[in-house]
Scaffold this active site. Sequence first.
Site, mmCIF file in Angstrom:
data_model
loop_
_atom_site.group_PDB
_atom_site.id
_atom_site.type_symbol
_atom_site.label_atom_id
_atom_site.label_comp_id
_atom_site.label_asym_id
_atom_site.label_seq_id
_atom_site.Cartn_x
_atom_site.Cartn_y
_atom_site.Cartn_z
ATOM 1 N N SER A 162 0.824 -1.210 0.000
ATOM 2 C CA SER A 162 0.000 0.000 0.000
ATOM 3 C C SER A 162 0.855 1.255 0.000
ATOM 4 O O SER A 162 1.997 1.261 0.472
ATOM 5 C CB SER A 162 -0.922 0.005 1.221
ATOM 6 O OG SER A 162 -0.183 0.271 2.404
ATOM 7 N N THR A 163 0.275 2.322 -0.523
ATOM 8 C CA THR A 163 0.976 3.603 -0.581
ATOM 9 C C THR A 163 1.275 4.132 0.817
ATOM 10 O O THR A 163 2.356 4.675 1.073
ATOM 11 C CB THR A 163 0.143 4.611 -1.385
ATOM 12 O OG1 THR A 163 0.098 4.178 -2.751
ATOM 13 C CG2 THR A 163 0.739 6.003 -1.330
ATOM 14 N N LYS A 164 0.331 3.964 1.744
ATOM 15 C CA LYS A 164 0.530 4.469 3.110
ATOM 16 C C LYS A 164 1.725 3.798 3.766
ATOM 17 O O LYS A 164 2.610 4.476 4.314
ATOM 18 C CB LYS A 164 -0.738 4.231 3.935
ATOM 19 C CG LYS A 164 -0.632 4.744 5.362
ATOM 20 C CD LYS A 164 -1.925 4.494 6.129
ATOM 21 C CE LYS A 164 -1.811 4.979 7.578
ATOM 22 N NZ LYS A 164 -3.056 4.725 8.349
ATOM 23 N N GLU A 186 6.856 -0.282 -5.015
ATOM 24 C CA GLU A 186 5.776 -0.535 -5.975
ATOM 25 C C GLU A 186 4.499 -0.499 -5.161
ATOM 26 O O GLU A 186 4.215 -1.406 -4.371
ATOM 27 C CB GLU A 186 5.989 -1.892 -6.656
ATOM 28 C CG GLU A 186 5.249 -2.013 -7.985
ATOM 29 C CD GLU A 186 3.818 -2.489 -7.819
ATOM 30 O OE1 GLU A 186 2.929 -1.612 -7.811
ATOM 31 O OE2 GLU A 186 3.596 -3.689 -7.692
ATOM 32 N N CYS A 246 -2.688 -4.356 -8.032
ATOM 33 C CA CYS A 246 -2.416 -2.916 -8.024
ATOM 34 C C CYS A 246 -2.729 -2.266 -9.364
ATOM 35 O O CYS A 246 -3.042 -1.080 -9.418
ATOM 36 C CB CYS A 246 -0.967 -2.664 -7.635
ATOM 37 S SG CYS A 246 0.232 -3.558 -8.646
#
Length: 484
Positions: A231-233, A252, A286
């Site tokens: 995840s981006t977070k 990624e 994703c």
Amino acid sequence: MGYSNLGKQFIGGVWRDGKSEKQMPNINPYNDEVITTFQIASVADIDDAYQAAYKAKLEWDKVNPYKKRDILEKAVTYIEANEEEITSIIVQELGGTHLKAAFEIGLVKNMIKEAATFPLRMEGKILPSTEDGKENRLYRIPAGVVGVISPFNFPFFLSMKSVAPALGAGNGVVLKPHEDSPITGGTLIGKIFEEAGIPKGLLNVVVTDIKEIGDAFVEHPIPRIISFTGSTKVGSYIGQLAVKNYKKPLLELGGNSAFIVLEDADIDYAVQAATFSRFTHQGQICMSANRILVQKTIYQEFVDKYKEKISTLTTGDPSDPQTIIGPVINDRQAETLRELIAKGIEQGAVPLVHGNIKGRMVEPTVLIDVKPDMVVAQEELFGPVVCIMPFETEEEGIDIANDTRFGLSGAIHTSNLERGVEMAKKVQTGMIHVNDVTINDEPIVAFGGEKQSGLGRLNGEWSLDEFTTMKWISVNYGQRKFPY
């Protein structure tokens, strides 16, 4: 092979329990059966793994490049000999369908085959110098030890995407799979390379959770690179922690891909491609198409055909070869999807198809008349939920596609290929595909995202660059004259 052999830590070439007192059951997401139970790794185990990788890397340095190639190729042979059992593991541990398993195994084999060429591609350069009688040499050398943190969705491939190239480029590796996929993303890979014949300790697999180890995996002084997929977070935190500790982060991260259908597209083909782009592995990819953007002149026709196509998708037991959509990986993912759907409807989205959510079984939901500022259009929908959004002009379509903090993948469908290419150049993504699906990954093509979808590029020569460093050694054949 068997699950019983894969329910251990793999550290220093030894299969053993972790030193933590905590246990972690590995659960089948479809039927809640316990596949195996891990005694999880402690901070001391993390240190053992990194120390083992560092020592084994020195041994790996001495192995002839052609021998290294042969070892990596043996890993492919082992996978081919055990495909049926690996498929079973993917189905039972991930809730993946047979279609998903075949797709993932194919990606893994191609990635290892590409990585097997790396030992023969450690090329350097000789460059001229501003000084007379001097030669500048650049040597491509392994980075050292690589820490890999992989996700739960395509764990076999997304672990291997870093592990195999890192090994091929001469590094030691410590792999920490996601707690929901410790076998497919971790110990299975340890077993494969053990059977292939890598030096003991070159690849280590630690199964644990963050509550047990904290930041130790990233902060440890040995790894020079931290490769994270997730995840981006979490990726933002890991990236900052890596840089703080002078390590290179490869990230990624999440996506919010737009699947754009122009008025001159082949609608029937676009419907098929859009369906595959969203619902493969329950939408837990994703690169999945979260937003389908359709030009208004064909909007209703597309929506009608898409609804009809969705009605044919079978949801159920992933072990049934006919099943298209199995369970999402855990209860948290199912509840997040429930909340996002409810919020989208509250904000004005209309459910064209409103699937039931029972436990981890999430049936397809299609929301239409979605506006760009709605939460369902801004957040990554990591499941079988998709938005359809109308647009009038190409420019508006591009603006909507770019109205996101993500920039991973995308697709554009049109009968005019060059029109599609010109439009694709304006969409802010690392990857975008004309008349194809959003889900694409090939072993020799640069893969990575823009904006909050990641840092760095993997695959082919880009992976070789990421997992090596260039060392400058100069040679003075004469004697330099000094000013004092």
